[in-house]
Design an enzyme around this catalytic site. Structure first.
Site, mmCIF file in Angstrom:
data_model
loop_
_atom_site.group_PDB
_atom_site.id
_atom_site.type_symbol
_atom_site.label_atom_id
_atom_site.label_comp_id
_atom_site.label_asym_id
_atom_site.label_seq_id
_atom_site.Cartn_x
_atom_site.Cartn_y
_atom_site.Cartn_z
ATOM 1 N N LYS A 5 -15.511 -24.843 -12.973
ATOM 2 C CA LYS A 5 -16.343 -24.276 -11.909
ATOM 3 C C LYS A 5 -16.200 -25.209 -10.706
ATOM 4 C CE LYS A 5 -19.916 -22.088 -9.884
ATOM 5 N NZ LYS A 5 -21.251 -22.086 -10.509
ATOM 6 N N VAL A 6 -15.736 -24.670 -9.588
ATOM 7 C CA VAL A 6 -15.490 -25.479 -8.401
ATOM 8 C C VAL A 6 -16.076 -24.786 -7.178
ATOM 9 C CG1 VAL A 6 -13.352 -26.478 -9.330
ATOM 10 C CG2 VAL A 6 -13.238 -24.385 -7.942
ATOM 11 N N SER A 7 -16.091 -25.498 -6.067
ATOM 12 C CA SER A 7 -16.445 -24.894 -4.791
ATOM 13 C C SER A 7 -15.306 -23.989 -4.323
ATOM 14 C CB SER A 7 -16.667 -25.971 -3.725
ATOM 15 O OG SER A 7 -17.735 -26.816 -4.047
ATOM 16 N N THR A 59 -18.239 -25.671 -0.410
ATOM 17 C CA THR A 59 -18.524 -24.485 0.383
ATOM 18 C C THR A 59 -19.672 -24.753 1.334
ATOM 19 O OG1 THR A 59 -17.829 -23.166 -1.520
ATOM 20 C CG2 THR A 59 -18.983 -22.018 0.242
ATOM 21 N N ALA A 60 -20.670 -25.497 0.863
ATOM 22 C CA ALA A 60 -21.805 -25.819 1.723
ATOM 23 C C ALA A 60 -21.334 -26.530 2.988
ATOM 24 C CB ALA A 60 -22.806 -26.698 0.965
ATOM 25 N N HIS A 105 -28.486 -25.766 -4.212
ATOM 26 C CA HIS A 105 -29.140 -25.568 -5.506
ATOM 27 C C HIS A 105 -30.651 -25.359 -5.356
ATOM 28 C CE1 HIS A 105 -25.278 -26.425 -7.100
ATOM 29 N NE2 HIS A 105 -25.354 -27.733 -7.059
#
Length: 283
Positions: free
Chosen positions: A56-58, A110-111, A154
């Site tokens: 699981k990655v950005s 992504t943020a 989050h």
């Protein structure tokens, strides 16, 4: 497959909710998993080094890893009303950040891309220094005046008021207002070397796992609460509701448009390498 697949994802409620059934052998016919928990900034680095079969990655890291990994169309995090926030100690406006210090959880997230795209449009002259901190340290750093603002992700969306902080801007709202698309946050990728048939099998296993979690949420609760940094069940449920969406079951046309739109805009700003025309092809 004889050996379990090595997979890494975060201990956040959305990931443990999605993978609970699969990780515990309840998805019929799915490959066994050898799970490692790691925050997204760690898994991004693992992907760049070619470690692990599934990660699981950005979405932001995809331009650096898609030669070796394929984007799976299931299991990830996209949605609406779920973007990162910029927080400050005092109420203010975007222009107040001009030349100021901002803490972010990663420069390959992504943020961060959403933040930079927002700042390019809304902060005259741009922000000043950007410092990288683990995301759980960002709100205390803002509260204590170590930085002028913080970019949070989050469950911080639900808890920042407990730190006496103020929401300066919502990166997701800016993205949705300017594109009309969902917010692409976290992706599931798998090594292309596993082969097309296995990649399709993994995508189906992730889809089945999330559907099983939706059908029987209580089954995943112990796993989710065991690993969550947030212990308030109401916050955990809100977190899952926000980040596990229709796009988790399948990206679909809007999901793929959101991913390509984010990475195309980021490439135009010089934040990521440009994507090839077939880079997001599943297999």
């Amino acid at each position: 497959m004889s050996e379990p697949l090595k997979i890494a994802y975060s201990p956040c409620p959305n990931d443990t909710f999605v993978f609970d059934a699969w990780a515990h052998g309840r998805v019929p016919g799915a490959p066994a998993l050898d799970v490692t928990f790691a925050d997204i900034d760690i898994t991004n680095g693992m992907a760049e080094r070619g470690e692990f079969d599934v990660l699981k990655v950005s979405y932001a890291v995809l331009p650096w890893v898609l030669d070796e990994y394929a984007l799976l169309p299931t299991g990830g995090a996209l949605g609406r009303g779920c973007g990162p926030l910029v927080l400050t100690r005092e109420p203010g406006v975007a222009a107040d950040l001009s030349g100021k210090t901002v803490a972010v959880p990663s420069e390959r997230s992504t943020a961060y891309l959403l933040f930079r795209l927002w700042a390019a449009a809304e902060v005259p002259g741009g922000v000043g220094e950007v410092v990288v901190l683990p995301f759980h340290e960002i709100m205390p750093a803002v509260r204590e005046g170590k930085v002028d603002a913080g970019l949070v992700i989050h469950e911080a969306r639900f808890t920042y008021r407990q730190y006496g902080l103020h929401r300066l801007a919502d990166m997701g709202q800016h993205w949705e207002d300017t594109t009309g698309l969902p917010i692409p946050l976290g992706a599931i990728i798998a090594k292309r070397s596993l082969g097309t048939a296995t990649l399709r099998e993994l995508a189906q296993a992730a889809r089945t796992s999330v559907q099983m979690a939706w059908e029987d949420p209580e089954a995943s609760r112990p796993y989710v609460l065991e690993h969550s940094q947030e212990t308030d069940p109401a916050v955990v449920e809100a977190h899952i509701g926000l980040y596990v969406t229709e796009f988790t079951a399948g990206l679909g046309e809007d999901g793929y448009a959101a991913v390509r739109g984010l990475l195309t805009r980021a490439a135009a700003e010089g934040l990521v390498p440009p994507l090839g025309p077939d880079a997001l092809e599943f297999a």
